[in-house]
Scaffold this active site. Structure first.
Site, PDB file in Angstrom:
ATOM      1  N   LYS A 281       0.834  -1.192   0.000  1.00  0.00           N
ATOM      2  CA  LYS A 281       0.000   0.000   0.000  1.00  0.00           C
ATOM      3  C   LYS A 281       0.877   1.253   0.000  1.00  0.00           C
ATOM      4  O   LYS A 281       1.967   1.254   0.569  1.00  0.00           O
ATOM      5  CB  LYS A 281      -0.879   0.053   1.257  1.00  0.00           C
ATOM      6  CG  LYS A 281      -1.936  -1.018   1.385  1.00  0.00           C
ATOM      7  CD  LYS A 281      -2.681  -0.857   2.707  1.00  0.00           C
ATOM      8  CE  LYS A 281      -3.737  -1.930   2.917  1.00  0.00           C
ATOM      9  NZ  LYS A 281      -4.894  -1.759   2.053  1.00  0.00           N
ATOM     10  N   ARG A 355      -9.738 -11.869   3.374  1.00  0.00           N
ATOM     11  CA  ARG A 355     -10.584 -12.987   2.973  1.00  0.00           C
ATOM     12  C   ARG A 355      -9.828 -14.318   3.033  1.00  0.00           C
ATOM     13  O   ARG A 355     -10.425 -15.368   3.260  1.00  0.00           O
ATOM     14  CB  ARG A 355     -11.147 -12.736   1.570  1.00  0.00           C
ATOM     15  CG  ARG A 355     -10.117 -12.687   0.469  1.00  0.00           C
ATOM     16  CD  ARG A 355     -10.616 -11.978  -0.782  1.00  0.00           C
ATOM     17  NE  ARG A 355     -10.715 -10.546  -0.561  1.00  0.00           N
ATOM     18  CZ  ARG A 355     -11.122  -9.667  -1.504  1.00  0.00           C
ATOM     19  NH1 ARG A 355     -11.458 -10.102  -2.703  1.00  0.00           N
ATOM     20  NH2 ARG A 355     -11.191  -8.381  -1.232  1.00  0.00           N
TER      21      ARG A 355
END
Length: 501
Positions: A281, A355
Site C-alpha cells: 500500500k 478474505r
C-alpha cells in the site's frame, strides 16, 4: 509504555434528584408544543423535568428556554452557570420532537453530554431527563454515557478527556443502568482494541487482551498458536502471517448460556496491521491499517456483552489474527494455497488478505456445527464506494437470517444495506489454476466478489457477511464520539443474538 486506564466510573440509579450531590445537572428539553416561536421570533423550548427543581433554579432554566437560548433541537447542548452554590452548572440537552426520538438518538445523547463535559475533571454528572427518553431506551442513554468516556487519546501525556468519577441517572431502574454499563463497556473494549498501536495490538497482544476479557467476564477462551494452526491445517492464516515477526493466532471464545442448543458463531477478521504485503500500500493507504482487525475486535466486544448480560444462548466467537507484512518469506502473487477446508486459492493480490485469513477461520466455524454464522470484516474499499463511510454492507446465503440481522441493526439505529449475491458473481472468483482466486474483476463489484469468495467456506450453513470497512474507523470526530474506532455493530449483534429463535 502504558495506555490510559480503561474508563471506569461509578454508575448509580437514583429514585429522586438529590441536588446536594448532583454535580453537573443534565436536563432534557424539547421544542415547545405550539408554533415553537415566541412573540419576538425566538425558538422556545420546554424543560421536561423542571418541576423537580426548587423554584429559584427552575426560573433560571425557564429563562434559558423562553429566551431561545435552548431550543430543544436534537443534539443541541446548552451549558450555563446557574449562580446557585448547590447546583452551579446545568446542561440542557435537546431531545427533539417526541416522535423523532430513537434508540440511536438516546445513545448519542448520553455520549455527547459526557464528551461535552470531558475537558475538566468532574466529581459527578447527573442525568435527570424525566420521561424525555422512552423507558426501553434508558439503557441506551447509559451505554452512550459510558462510551463517551473512551477515545483515541490513549498515549497523551496530558489527556484531553477526563473521566467523571460518577454518573447518576434519576428515574432509571437499576437494571437499565446495569445493562447500559455493560453494553457501553463492551463497545469501549472493541474501540480500545482497534485504537491501540499495531506494534502493541499485534496477534499476540490481541490474543492476550481477549484472554484477559474472557477471564474477567466468564468466557471460555482457547488460543491457537502457530504450531496449533499448523496442526489444524490453517495454511491460509499461516501464509498471510508468515512474513511478520509476530506470528498469527486464532482466538476462540465460548459463551455457554443455551444448554444443548447448537451455537451461533460470530467470526471476525483480525489483520492487526495490513501493509498490503508484496502488493504494498502507499503511505496514505497504510496509515490507518491498525483498524484492519475491527471485525475481530467487534467479536470480542460482543462476547464480553453476552457473558456479562448472561444471555441464554450458546455463542462462539472466532478471531482469525495475522499481520500482513513484507519479508523474503512473504506469500506471493501467483502462489496457490490449500486452505483448511481443502479448497485451493490462487493469490493474485496480497492486499486481498483478509478474505484469505477468513477462509480458514470460517472453516473452523463450520466445524462447530452452528445454527448460523455471521462474520464481520473491514474487507473492501469497494463497499465504501458503494455505500459510503457510514453504512455497513450485508451479503448472505440465507435471506431469513439476513432479515433478522438487518432488523436488529435497524432497532439499534446502526445503518446497514443488503447487497445482491447473484450466482453470476460466482464466475468472477473462479481461477484457472486453483479452485478460486482471491480477487474478482478489479474494481467492479468488489464487495460482492469478496463475499462470494467467503461463501466458498461456509458450506450450507446459514451465513451473513458484514463489511464494516466504512463505519468501523473514522477520520473525524462527532459530538457523540471521537475519531478513530467506533465499535459499530456491537449493539446490533447483541440484539440479534438475544432475539434469535
Amino acid at each position: 509504555m502504558q495506555p490510559l486506564p480503561f474508563p471506569m466510573m461509578t454508575l448509580t440509579s437514583e429514585a429522586k434528584l438529590d441536588l446536594e450531590k448532583a454535580g453537573v445537572l443534565v436536563l432534557g428539553v424539547e421544542p415547545s408544543a405550539d408554533s415553537g416561536e415566541s412573540s419576538d421570533g425566538k425558538t422556545t423550548a420546554n424543560c421536561i423535568a423542571v418541576s423537580s427543581l426548587p423554584e429559584s433554579l427552575a426560573a433560571t432554566v425557564r429563562n434559558a428556554c423562553d429566551s431561545g437560548e435552548a431550543t430543544g433541537k436534537p443534539g443541541e447542548l446548552t451549558s450555563f452557570a446557574t449562580g446557585d452554590a448547590q447546583t452551579p452548572w446545568i446542561v440542557l440537552a435537546g431531545l427533539g420532537a417526541s416522535d423523532k426520538r430513537t434508540r440511536g438518538s438516546a445513545i448519542e445523547l448520553g455520549a455527547a453530554v459526557v464528551r461535552s463535559l470531558a475537558s475538566k475533571p468532574r466529581q459527578q454528572i447527573t442525568f435527570a431527563l424525566g420521561d424525555g427518553v422512552a423507558t426501553e431506551n434508558h439503557d441506551a442513554v447509559v451505554a452512550g454515557a459510558v462510551s463517551g468516556c473512551e477515545g483515541q487519546h490513549l498515549y497523551q501525556r496530558e489527556p484531553s478527556v477526563s473521566v467523571p468519577e460518577a454518573i447518576a441517572f434519576v428515574g432509571y431502574s437499576a437494571e437499565s443502568v446495569s445493562r447500559g454499563e455493560k453494553l457501553g463497556q463492551s463497545i469501549n473494549h472493541t474501540r480500545r482494541l482497534v485504537n491501540e498501536p499495531p506494534s502493541i495490538m499485534n496477534p499476540t497482544g490481541f490474543a492476550q487482551y481477549a484472554e484477559k476479557i474472557a477471564s474477567d467476564c466468564g468466557l471460555t477462551c482457547e488460543v491457537w498458536d502457530e504450531k496449533k494452526l499448523e496442526a489444524e491445517n490453517c495454511r491460509a492464516i499461516l501464509a498471510v502471517g508468515r512474513a511478520s515477526t509476530s506470528p498469527p493466532r486464532l482466538v476462540m471464545l465460548r459463551h455457554d448460556g443455551g444448554g444443548d442448543e447448537a451455537p451461533l458463531v460470530i467470526v471476525g477478521k483480525g489483520v492487526t496491521f495490513d501493509s498490503g504485503g508484496l502488493s504494498l500500500k502507499p503511505s496514505e493507504g497504510m496509515v490507518d491499517m491498525k483498524c484492519d482487525m475491527a471485525g475481530a475486535a467487534t467479536v470480542v466486544g460482543v462476547m464480553n456483552a453476552l457473558a456479562k448480560l448472561k444471555v441464554p444462548r450458546n455463542v462462539i466467537g472466532l478471531c482469525g489474527l495475522a499481520e500482513n507484512m513484507v519479508s523474503g518469506d512473504s506469500y506471493k502473487l501467483g502462489d496457490v494455497i490449500e486452505t483448511r477446508s481443502g479448497k485451493t486459492i490462487e493469490i493474485l493480490n496480497t492486499d486481498a488478505e483478509g478474505r484469505v485469513v477468513l477462509a480458514d477461520t470460517l472453516d473452523v466455524a463450520v466445524q462447530q456445527k452452528p445454527q448460523a454464522i455471521v462474520d464481520l470484516a473491514t474487507l473492501t474499499g469497494a463497499c465504501m464506494v458503494a455505500l459510503g463511510i457510514d453504512v455497513a454492507g450485508l451479503m448472505t446465503n440465507n435471506q431469513a437470517l439476513c432479515d433478522a440481522v438487518q432488523s436488529a441493526a435497524e432497532s439499534e439505529c446502526e445503518p446497514v444495506w443488503q447487497l445482491p449475491m447473484f450466482s453470476l458473481y460466482d464466475d468472477k472468483v473462479k481461477s484457472k489454476v486453483a479452485d478460486i482466486k482471491n480477487v474478482g474483476e478489479g474494481r467492479w463489484g468488489g464487495a460482492i466478489t469478496a463475499a462470494k469468495f467467503l461463501e466458498n467456506f461456509v458450506a450450507d450453513v446459514p451465513w451473513v457477511h458484514i463489511d464494516i470497512a466504512g463505519p468501523a474507523f473514522v477520520d473525524s470526530p462527532k459530538p457523540h464520539r471521537d475519531a478513530g474506532a467506533t465499535g459499530v455493530m456491537v449493539r446490533s449483534l447483541v440484539r440479534w443474538i438475544e432475539n434469535a429463535s
